[in-house]
Design a protein around this motif. Structure first.
Motif, PDB file in Angstrom:
ATOM      1  N   PRO A  17      31.723  42.050  35.765  1.00  0.00           N
ATOM      2  CA  PRO A  17      32.686  40.947  35.166  1.00  0.00           C
ATOM      3  C   PRO A  17      31.901  39.372  35.457  1.00  0.00           C
ATOM      4  O   PRO A  17      31.466  39.075  36.426  1.00  0.00           O
ATOM      5  CB  PRO A  17      34.040  40.951  35.720  1.00  0.00           C
ATOM      6  CG  PRO A  17      33.734  41.504  37.023  1.00  0.00           C
ATOM      7  CD  PRO A  17      32.665  42.385  37.084  1.00  0.00           C
ATOM      8  N   TYR A  19      32.110  35.208  33.567  1.00  0.00           N
ATOM      9  CA  TYR A  19      32.555  34.234  32.511  1.00  0.00           C
ATOM     10  C   TYR A  19      31.331  33.348  32.015  1.00  0.00           C
ATOM     11  O   TYR A  19      31.273  32.544  31.335  1.00  0.00           O
ATOM     12  CB  TYR A  19      33.528  33.091  33.207  1.00  0.00           C
ATOM     13  CG  TYR A  19      34.993  33.561  33.627  1.00  0.00           C
ATOM     14  CD1 TYR A  19      35.915  34.304  32.628  1.00  0.00           C
ATOM     15  CD2 TYR A  19      35.107  33.887  34.907  1.00  0.00           C
ATOM     16  CE1 TYR A  19      36.924  34.797  32.945  1.00  0.00           C
ATOM     17  CE2 TYR A  19      36.464  34.290  35.318  1.00  0.00           C
ATOM     18  CZ  TYR A  19      37.308  34.880  34.434  1.00  0.00           C
ATOM     19  OH  TYR A  19      38.545  35.428  34.887  1.00  0.00           O
ATOM     20  N   ASP A 427      39.006  38.963  30.626  1.00  0.00           N
ATOM     21  CA  ASP A 427      40.190  39.248  31.549  1.00  0.00           C
ATOM     22  C   ASP A 427      40.879  40.206  30.605  1.00  0.00           C
ATOM     23  O   ASP A 427      41.922  40.788  31.406  1.00  0.00           O
ATOM     24  CB  ASP A 427      41.114  38.294  32.075  1.00  0.00           C
ATOM     25  CG  ASP A 427      40.270  37.283  33.161  1.00  0.00           C
ATOM     26  OD1 ASP A 427      39.518  37.883  33.736  1.00  0.00           O
ATOM     27  OD2 ASP A 427      40.627  35.875  33.101  1.00  0.00           O
ATOM     28  N   LYS A 432      37.777  45.142  29.243  1.00  0.00           N
ATOM     29  CA  LYS A 432      37.600  45.769  30.675  1.00  0.00           C
ATOM     30  C   LYS A 432      37.344  47.259  30.448  1.00  0.00           C
ATOM     31  O   LYS A 432      36.546  47.936  30.821  1.00  0.00           O
ATOM     32  CB  LYS A 432      38.593  45.634  31.683  1.00  0.00           C
ATOM     33  CG  LYS A 432      38.771  44.293  32.254  1.00  0.00           C
ATOM     34  CD  LYS A 432      40.142  43.989  33.005  1.00  0.00           C
ATOM     35  CE  LYS A 432      40.157  42.873  33.530  1.00  0.00           C
ATOM     36  NZ  LYS A 432      41.528  42.493  34.413  1.00  0.00           N
TER      37      LYS A 432
END
Length: 599
Positions: A17, A19, A427, A432
């Protein structure tokens, strides 16, 4: 623009993950929005040939950057291959393997789920030589980009070019949040508000200029909707009828027959075009009868309560509130736009209201699928209302004209950029899942390594075992059980669909469940073979079982339990292992699975 950006983004290697992708999309997206608002700010600029060509590319860039950067590290689209994405990916994979309008799952049946978008995508995947489950991401993002262009082209026929640019930008942004999971639905919803305005006046207005072309074009839109998303086709068909039947103030009965005739032209064109996709199913249904479909037996929370996007504490909610005020105040002042848009919104709420009587007969209206229509109409109305407010203020205070225009442009950039940023994030569960679901080709996800504890990680080995043991092409083979990845890596047919709500009613879902139970009760291998050969449907030649206690082999069957939520329950059916102790079967254990193939 969309395909070039996707190709460029696919070369990035940003770990998840993160950003970082969001930062890139937010910054570049804000710049793109700023350029679009700059084009819209001056009508001569927006009307130019350069803008007409550039705006669709900029809209495509806006859509592609957000989705592409979020999904840059995975070959899956939003949702991976989980829940509803399982059947959608299976449908695309089916049409990558065949030209015919075959059912996504069942051998020998015509398609029941509207095949238009999936057929085109499957054929494009086959032409490009890309696995269908991987091409789904490319096709979905491209569809959202095309939807933004379709909205721009349709609004150009209704409002000035500058306003069309602003409304199309808002449409692209809204689509990222409310309908990115169903791109084929958004392809119809995005241009629906301007098309609703066009057909409203084509049916009701006295002038005849271009009326025939408008009616024919709307009929084509309705037909494409029927090929792609039948709920939206039915919804918009009702809107067309209402456009003819709602009386004009002060003239309740005047011109009713001509209006009904014009609405009938639209509906007939739509029905004729619908047969392009629906004809095989209609012929089969007329020949054998149609059992009850479970497609509408689904009532989640957002289908039980009405949608009020204008009360959301967000930038989208603020735009919807402004749009609601604009529609109400414009009912008499700007009735050309306000009335058809108001009827479109009210029809969605009527759809929600019909949920209660539908429940009395064991069905629903699936009204929650129409919530994006309300949000989009109100956002579009909010943009147009804001433009009118700025123009009114410039007229009222001419000395502040330039500053008011600059302020309006700045607010437009800030609000639209904020809406884009709030649409999707790293998120979100769907993002995911795109990174965590195992690939059909390797069994490993985009992030992490092969996990032997996950049953769906073993799809590549299962495919190899079945193909090796059967000696038949996957397109001719019916299989019972197994993960979704098994059915999209090779074009196998399932004996049973994963849920009754996406199953073809011609397949007789519950009767097939009964057949599986009866097979499990066979006395010996010979009895099992006789029962399989006596099946009224193509029987499985391969079984993918889980291993149960005492040497038993188990598979799950699913039942509709509407109106409960979740609306399905699972039942485990156990086959004694001795039923396959015969030279007629080849048995092999692979991870948590036992593969049984009939020789």
């Amino acid at each position: 623009m969309c395909l070039v950006l996707q190709a460029a983004i696919s070369r990035l290697r940003v770990p998840f993950p993160t950003y970082a992708g969001t930062a890139v999309a937010a910054t570049v997206g804000a710049v793109v929005v700023g350029v679009l608002v700059w084009i819209a700010a001056r009508e001569s600029r927006a009307r130019s040939a350069v803008a007409t060509l550039a705006v669709p590319g900029l809209l495509a860039a806006l859509v592609t950057l957000w989705l592409g950067m979020l999904l840059q590290g995975t070959r899956y689209y939003l949702g991976g291959i989980s829940i509803d994405q399982s059947f959608r990916t299976q449908a695309l994979a089916r049409y990558a393997a065949t030209w015919s309008l075959a059912d996504m799952n069942y051998l020998g049946l015509p398609s029941y789920y509207p095949a238009g978008w999936f057929w085109l995508g499957g054929r494009a995947a086959d032409l490009a030589g890309v696995p269908a489950w991987e091409f789904y991401k490319i096709w979905a993002i491209l569809t959202l980009a095309v939807a933004a262009w379709a909205a721009f082209a349709a609004w150009r026929l209704v409002v000035t070019p500058g306003r069309a640019v602003l409304v199309a930008t808002a449409t692209a942004v809204v689509g990222l949040g409310v309908s990115s999971a169903e791109p084929y639905a958004w392809l119809l919803v995005a241009p629906m508000p301007p098309i609703a305005v066009i057909v409203w006046h084509a049916i009701r207005a006295d002038e005849t200029r271009l009326r025939g072309l408008a009616l024919a074009a709307t009929g084509v839109y309705l037909g494409v909707a029927a090929m792609t998303y039948s709920l939206h086709a039915g919804f918009f068909g009702v809107y067309v009828v209402l456009a003819a039947l709602i009386p004009t103030r002060g003239r309740p009965g005047r011109h009713l027959v001509p209006r009904i005739t014009r609405a009938a032209v639209v509906v007939v064109i739509g029905l004729v075009l619908a047969l392009v996709v629906w004809a095989p199913f209609v012929v089969a249904a007329l020949a054998g009868g149609v059992p009850r479909s479970d497609a509408q037996r689904y009532l989640p929370y957002d289908g039980a309560v009405w949608t009020f996007p204008m009360l959301q504490p967000s930038s989208i909610g603020a735009m919807c509130l402004v749009g609601l005020i604009g529609i109400v105040l414009g009912w008499t002042v700007h009735e050309r736009l306000a009335r058809p848009l108001a009827v479109l919104v009210l029809l969605v709420y009527a759809w929600f209201a019909l949920t209660l009587p539908a429940l009395l007969v064991g069905q629903t209206t699936l009204a929650f699928r129409l919530s994006p229509v309300v949000e989009l109409v109100l956002v579009c109305a909010g943009v147009l209302t804001a433009v009118e407010a700025v123009l009114f203020a410039r007229t009222r205070w001419p000395a502040l004209g330039g500053r008011l225009l600059a302020l309006g442009g700045l607010l437009a950039v800030v609000v639209l950029a904020a809406c884009a940023q709030g649409a999707l994030s790293a998120d979100d569960d769907t993002v995911k899942e795109a990174y965590s679901d195992p690939y059909p080709s390797t069994g490993a996800p985009a992030v992490g390594a092969f996990d032997p504890s996950r049953s769906d990680s073993w799809a590549p080995q299962l495919v190899g075992a079945v193909q090796q043991g059967s000696g038949r092409p996957a397109s001719d083979l019916v299989v019972l059980g197994g993960p979704t990845q098994f059915y999209v890596d090779a074009p196998f047919h399932g004996f049973q669909q994963s849920t009754p709500h996406y199953a073809n009613p011609l397949a007789h879902y519950e009767q097939r469940n009964d057949a599986v139970r009866q097979w499990s009760r066979a006395s010996d291998p010979s009895d099992l073979l006789r029962r399989l050969d006596a099946s009224p449907w193509p029987a499985p030649r391969a079984f993918l079982f889980s291993r149960g206690p005492g040497g038993s082999l188990t598979t799950n069957i699913v039942h509709d339990v509407f109106p409960q939520y979740p609306n399905v329950s699972s039942e485990t059916v156990s086959f004694p292992g001795r039923l396959f102790d015969s030279p007629a079967f080849e048995r092999r254990d692979i991870g948590p699975w036992t593969v049984v193939v009939r020789r």
